[in-house]
Design a protein around this motif. Structure first.
Motif: not given
Length: 326
Positions: A280-300
């Motif tokens: 949690x960076x305040x202005x935005x949030x970085x979310x680290x995911x583990x997806x079923x189809x692609x594996x690790x993924x980062x969303x902002x």
């Protein structure tokens, strides 16, 4: 101002070639940034332009003159290093004017040019101090002043901000950009920090293994990376890249999507995943995911979002922002 042209420039140490045939033109007044990981050859290339490294083959022109084998002092350049390299026993004024003193310029001329330079860099109140009484940012300004006072054709910067803390780096980026706007001088700047490259450059040269991966404006490299290397290097957090079977299903060799070009939902979307970590960076949030189809993924995602580890989420790409490397 001066145009810098590199033609098939190569550098070898014995049989080991570290710079592999660089062809590059830096236009008059451009702020050009060499960027890449450690060991990519960016500092070696800068030192060859400065004359501190010999060129194995190829040629370098500055302002229409072939300077391939010229001494550094005859190239019309001034260089600012990572280390401030100030003389501890000299005052700020004496450090700034040192090159003019060596050239035996008249004292009145030296004093006036030192005062003019200090005014530009907001150092007037520090001219009588020694370097030990200065902050890191002030010392770097003195080093820059020593370059400015020489009125060079080309300014060369070798990672000049890497010794400063984050707040000072941000401030100095703005000051260097302002200096470039004021002097309209040709500047070549080396950094491993892609944020510095994106925020300061007119033109970015991305280097990898002694070769140029791509040359373009910051947004050209961000929007249209020419290779997976550029896509992964430019942007923070870096682009999500996927190859193998997942990419083949999308009709490409490598599939890319930037973290800020992903939409997250708790109900539906293209890829189902689980939250691994949240920043949690305040202005935005970085979310680290583990997806079923692609594996690790980062969303902002914008703003502060209440994601928690192990939450189920769905990610979908923003239309038109996917990158397909074929």
């Amino acid at each position: 101002m001066a145009r810098v042209v590199l033609k098939d420039v190569r550098k070898s140490y014995g049989e080991h070639e570290v710079i592999h045939g660089i062809d590059l033109t830096i236009e008059d007044g451009e702020f050009c940034v060499f960027v890449g990981p450690s060991g990519c050859g960016k500092s070696t290339l800068l030192r060859m332009i400065s004359g501190l490294e010999e060129v194995t083959s190829g040629s370098i022109e500055i302002d229409g003159r072939d300077v391939t084998h010229a001494e550094p002092s005859d190239r019309g350049i001034a260089m600012v290093f990572q280390s401030y390299a100030l003389y501890p026993h000299l005052t700020v004024a004496e450090n700034i004017g040192f090159g003019l003193s060596l050239a035996r310029k008249p004292k009145d001329e030296i004093r006036k040019r030192v005062e003019d330079t200090a005014r530009i860099l907001q150092l007037e109140h520090l001219l009588d101090r020694k370097p030990k009484a200065l902050s890191g940012g002030q010392r770097q300004r003195v080093a820059i002043g020593r370059a400015i006072i020489r009125n060079p054709d080309v300014f060369l910067f070798d990672e000049p901000l890497s010794n400063l803390d984050a707040a000072l780096r941000s401030q100095m980026r703005i000051e260097l950009t302002d200096l470039h706007a004021e002097f309209k001088a040709t500047m070549i700047y080396v950094t491993h920090d892609q944020v510095e490259a994106m925020t300061m450059a007119d033109k970015i040269v991305v280097l990898n293994g002694g070769r140029i991966e791509q040359v373009g404006s910051p947004m050209e490299l961000y929007d249209n990376p020419a290779s997976e290397f550029v896509a992964g290097f430019i942007g923070s957090p870096k682009m999500n890249l996927y190859d193998g079977e997942a990419a083949a299903k999308m009709g490409c060799r490598t599939y890319g999507i930037r973290p800020e070009h992903l939409k997250l939902s708790d109900s539906d979307g293209k890829w189902k995943g689980a939250v691994r970590h949240v920043e949690r960076l305040g202005a935005d949030t970085i979310v680290h995911l583990e997806t079923e189809a692609l594996g690790p993924m980062i969303a902002r995602v914008e703003g502060s979002r209440n994601f928690a580890p192990n939450d189920t989420v769905y990610a979908s790409p923003v239309e038109g922002r996917e990158v397909l490397f074929r």
